[in-house]
Design a protein around this motif. Structure first.
Motif, PDB file in Angstrom:
ATOM      1  N   HIS A 272       7.716 -17.051  -1.026  1.00 24.48           N
ATOM      2  CA  HIS A 272       7.008 -17.660  -2.198  1.00 24.48           C
ATOM      3  C   HIS A 272       5.674 -16.879  -2.160  1.00 24.48           C
ATOM      4  N   ARG A 273       5.084 -16.915  -3.613  1.00 30.86           N
ATOM      5  CA  ARG A 273       3.865 -16.472  -3.913  1.00 30.86           C
ATOM      6  C   ARG A 273       3.796 -14.816  -3.397  1.00 30.86           C
ATOM      7  N   GLY A 274       4.869 -14.314  -3.706  1.00 32.74           N
ATOM      8  CA  GLY A 274       4.928 -12.929  -3.035  1.00 32.74           C
ATOM      9  C   GLY A 274       4.876 -11.917  -4.209  1.00 32.74           C
ATOM     10  N   PHE A 275       6.156 -11.313  -4.806  1.00 34.08           N
ATOM     11  CA  PHE A 275       5.948 -10.458  -5.567  1.00 34.08           C
ATOM     12  C   PHE A 275       5.501 -10.864  -7.241  1.00 34.08           C
ATOM     13  N   SER A 276       5.871 -11.993  -7.190  1.00 31.28           N
ATOM     14  CA  SER A 276       5.427 -12.638  -8.867  1.00 31.28           C
ATOM     15  C   SER A 276       4.240 -12.985  -8.866  1.00 31.28           C
ATOM     16  N   HIS A 277       3.350 -12.999  -7.712  1.00 29.37           N
ATOM     17  CA  HIS A 277       1.939 -13.276  -7.748  1.00 29.37           C
ATOM     18  C   HIS A 277       1.053 -12.195  -7.582  1.00 29.37           C
ATOM     19  N   SER A 278       1.703 -10.664  -7.500  1.00 24.69           N
ATOM     20  CA  SER A 278       1.015  -9.665  -7.413  1.00 24.69           C
ATOM     21  C   SER A 278       0.211  -9.400  -8.578  1.00 24.69           C
ATOM     22  N   ILE A 279      -1.059  -9.017  -8.363  1.00 26.31           N
ATOM     23  CA  ILE A 279      -1.914  -8.616  -9.586  1.00 26.31           C
ATOM     24  C   ILE A 279      -1.431  -7.358 -10.009  1.00 26.31           C
ATOM     25  N   PHE A 280      -0.747  -6.476  -9.380  1.00 22.61           N
ATOM     26  CA  PHE A 280      -0.240  -5.115  -9.823  1.00 22.61           C
ATOM     27  C   PHE A 280       0.871  -5.528 -11.020  1.00 22.61           C
ATOM     28  N   VAL A 281       1.898  -6.357 -10.359  1.00 22.43           N
ATOM     29  CA  VAL A 281       2.985  -6.786 -11.117  1.00 22.43           C
ATOM     30  C   VAL A 281       2.553  -7.461 -12.250  1.00 22.43           C
TER      31      VAL A 281
ATOM     32  N   PRO B 104      13.819 -21.975   6.004  1.00 24.95           N
ATOM     33  CA  PRO B 104      12.678 -22.369   5.195  1.00 24.95           C
ATOM     34  C   PRO B 104      11.755 -21.569   5.830  1.00 24.95           C
ATOM     35  N   VAL B 105      11.813 -20.733   6.713  1.00 24.44           N
ATOM     36  CA  VAL B 105      10.567 -19.915   6.992  1.00 24.44           C
ATOM     37  C   VAL B 105      10.481 -18.950   6.029  1.00 24.44           C
ATOM     38  N   SER B 106      11.658 -18.160   5.309  1.00 21.66           N
ATOM     39  CA  SER B 106      11.710 -17.199   4.453  1.00 21.66           C
ATOM     40  C   SER B 106      11.234 -17.770   3.216  1.00 21.66           C
ATOM     41  N   GLN B 107      11.865 -19.215   2.730  1.00 21.01           N
ATOM     42  CA  GLN B 107      11.451 -19.827   1.535  1.00 21.01           C
ATOM     43  C   GLN B 107       9.895 -19.708   1.511  1.00 21.01           C
ATOM     44  N   MET B 108       9.183 -20.273   2.723  1.00 17.36           N
ATOM     45  CA  MET B 108       7.904 -20.236   2.417  1.00 17.36           C
ATOM     46  C   MET B 108       7.161 -19.019   2.511  1.00 17.36           C
ATOM     47  N   THR B 109       7.297 -18.036   3.172  1.00 19.67           N
ATOM     48  CA  THR B 109       6.453 -16.679   3.438  1.00 19.67           C
ATOM     49  C   THR B 109       7.125 -15.994   2.122  1.00 19.67           C
TER      50      THR B 109
ATOM     51  N   PRO C 173       4.419 -17.088 -12.932  1.00 18.31           N
ATOM     52  CA  PRO C 173       4.596 -16.732 -11.708  1.00 18.31           C
ATOM     53  C   PRO C 173       5.294 -17.463 -10.818  1.00 18.31           C
ATOM     54  N   ASP C 174       5.336 -18.790 -10.913  1.00 16.69           N
ATOM     55  CA  ASP C 174       5.925 -19.617 -10.056  1.00 16.69           C
ATOM     56  C   ASP C 174       7.377 -19.887 -10.424  1.00 16.69           C
ATOM     57  N   LEU C 175       8.056 -18.845 -11.136  1.00 16.53           N
ATOM     58  CA  LEU C 175       9.595 -18.793 -11.287  1.00 16.53           C
ATOM     59  C   LEU C 175      10.215 -18.387 -10.231  1.00 16.53           C
ATOM     60  N   ASP C 176       9.470 -17.846  -9.163  1.00  8.86           N
ATOM     61  CA  ASP C 176       9.982 -17.414  -8.128  1.00  8.86           C
ATOM     62  C   ASP C 176      10.512 -18.169  -6.928  1.00  8.86           C
ATOM     63  N   VAL C 177      10.318 -19.725  -7.404  1.00  2.31           N
ATOM     64  CA  VAL C 177      10.771 -20.798  -6.605  1.00  2.31           C
ATOM     65  C   VAL C 177      12.268 -21.091  -6.868  1.00  2.31           C
ATOM     66  N   VAL C 178      12.705 -20.275  -8.002  1.00  2.00           N
ATOM     67  CA  VAL C 178      14.189 -20.488  -8.089  1.00  2.00           C
ATOM     68  C   VAL C 178      15.157 -19.516  -7.324  1.00  2.00           C
ATOM     69  N   ILE C 179      14.477 -18.664  -6.529  1.00  2.00           N
ATOM     70  CA  ILE C 179      15.127 -17.829  -5.456  1.00  2.00           C
ATOM     71  C   ILE C 179      15.405 -18.503  -4.469  1.00  2.00           C
ATOM     72  N   ARG C 180      16.531 -18.775  -4.047  1.00  2.00           N
ATOM     73  CA  ARG C 180      16.880 -19.443  -2.614  1.00  2.00           C
ATOM     74  C   ARG C 180      17.186 -18.476  -1.309  1.00  2.00           C
ATOM     75  N   TYR C 181      16.555 -19.022  -0.248  1.00  2.00           N
ATOM     76  CA  TYR C 181      16.547 -18.074   0.861  1.00  2.00           C
ATOM     77  C   TYR C 181      17.372 -19.001   1.665  1.00  2.00           C
ATOM     78  N   ALA C 182      17.717 -18.077   2.860  1.00  2.00           N
ATOM     79  CA  ALA C 182      18.754 -18.856   3.914  1.00  2.00           C
ATOM     80  C   ALA C 182      17.906 -19.867   4.890  1.00  2.00           C
TER      81      ALA C 182
END
Length: 348
Positions: free
Chosen positions: A55-64, A48-53, A37-46
């Protein structure tokens, strides 16, 4: 939590469920799934607020992750029939290794979007610090023993024992958090102070000493420290959230996202010509982990919302100040002298 912890947790779970079939390979497969699930860290955002918020999104969803576990179980059962696997056992092993990652993350204070895509406030149960040797070392030893001796006999029992201990430790952390919040709330009441919200977070590698925050209806907040060994009221420091400064950011999408992600535990500081927004949940007075410059003032005194930038004094390094950590660890057992919260706060 940290990647080592997630890896040994995943390895221990898959080893306990599939070790008799897969042998030592189950530890490797489980470790890989546990960190996936932590592979989402490879996604780069424009910014730091987006980078922070995000992270731990779709890849950490119990549904996904539940869907992924179902897919993997079907693929393995179809590709390797006759290996002793049953679809139910495969699914259980994969599901546990995957889903326990975000669940464990939710036991920290950062914020985990367990129910993505539902737009709920991220789960932030704050029962353990992001790195806690008491949680990790028993799992690491059990996985190490199983890797050396193989997944037969005593090794499987040790994995189950370590998993049981780690689960109980999370419960211990939750109980410690609730006790710290209650102590702080009572200390405020004794001074005639009414708090609208109180929350505690663990400090630095243990669940024995807690940093406690309490908002007041007038736009202020108290920040203090409380240990389970305290016999006197906790030390505390009153500060202002500076909510008037936040008016500059009214309607700014990234500011609203940050408020949502942190459950609005934010403070606003005008430093020179910069408006700095601080996530109060992580760090200590004068040394917070996440701080962002989100607006600037021009020569005419007009404020302009800008693309957020990280502010000096934030970042992971703020969690590992050796001098402060030594004082904090001493404070676990001894309330005197109290921590110099006011001095630390003056370093912002």
């Amino acid at each position: 939590m940290d990647s080592i912890t997630q890896a040994v947790l995943g390895g221990a779970l898959q080893g306990a469920v599939l070790g008799r079939i897969q042998g030592r390979r189950s530890l490797i497969y489980g470790a890989a799934l546990g960190t996936l699930p932590d592979l989402d860290v490879v996604i780069r955002y424009a910014d730091p607020v987006s980078q922070m918020t995000f992270h731990r999104g779709f890849s950490h969803s119990i549904f996904v992750l539940t869907g992924l576990a179902l897919l993997l179980a079907w693929l393995v059962a179809w590709r390797w029939p006759g290996r002793g696997y049953t679809p139910g056992r495969l699914f259980l092993a994969f599901w546990l290794a995957l889903v326990t990652h975000p669940v464990l993350d939710a036991f920290t204070v950062y914020g985990t979007q367990l129910f993505w895509p539902l737009h709920l406030t991220p789960e932030s149960w704050a029962a353990v610090f992001i790195i806690d040797p008491v949680y990790t070392v028993p799992l690491l030893l059990a996985v190490g023993y199983a890797a050396i001796r193989g997944l037969k006999g005593r090794a499987t029992a040790m994995l189950c024992l370590a998993l049981g201990f780690s689960t109980l430790y999370l419960g211990f952390g939750l109980a410690g958090r609730m006790a710290a919040e209650q102590r702080f709330h009572l200390a405020l009441q004794a001074q005639g102070i009414e708090a609208s919200e109180v929350r505690a977070v663990p400090i630095a590698f243990n669940s024995l000493i807690w940093r406690v925050l309490a908002k007041t209806p007038d736009g202020g907040y108290y920040e203090g420290v409380s240990s389970g060994f305290d016999r006197e009221p906790p030390e505390m420091l009153r500060q202002s959230l500076n909510l008037d400064a936040a008016k500059v950011l009214a309607g700014a999408p990234l500011h609203e996202r940050l408020r949502w992600f942190t459950d609005d535990w934010l403070r606003y500081d005008i430093i020179g010509d910069s408006l700095v927004v601080t996530d109060l949940r992580m760090g200590m007075p004068g040394n917070y982990s996440f701080r962002f410059e989100m607006a600037r003032r021009d020569a005419a005194g007009q404020w302009t919302v800008i693309q957020p930038r990280g502010w000096v004094g934030g970042g992971a390094a703020s969690l590992f100040d050796g001098e402060r950590l030594s004082l904090i660890w001493r404070r676990i057992l001894d309330q005197q002298p109290p921590l110099p919260l006011a001095v630390w706060a003056g370093h912002l």
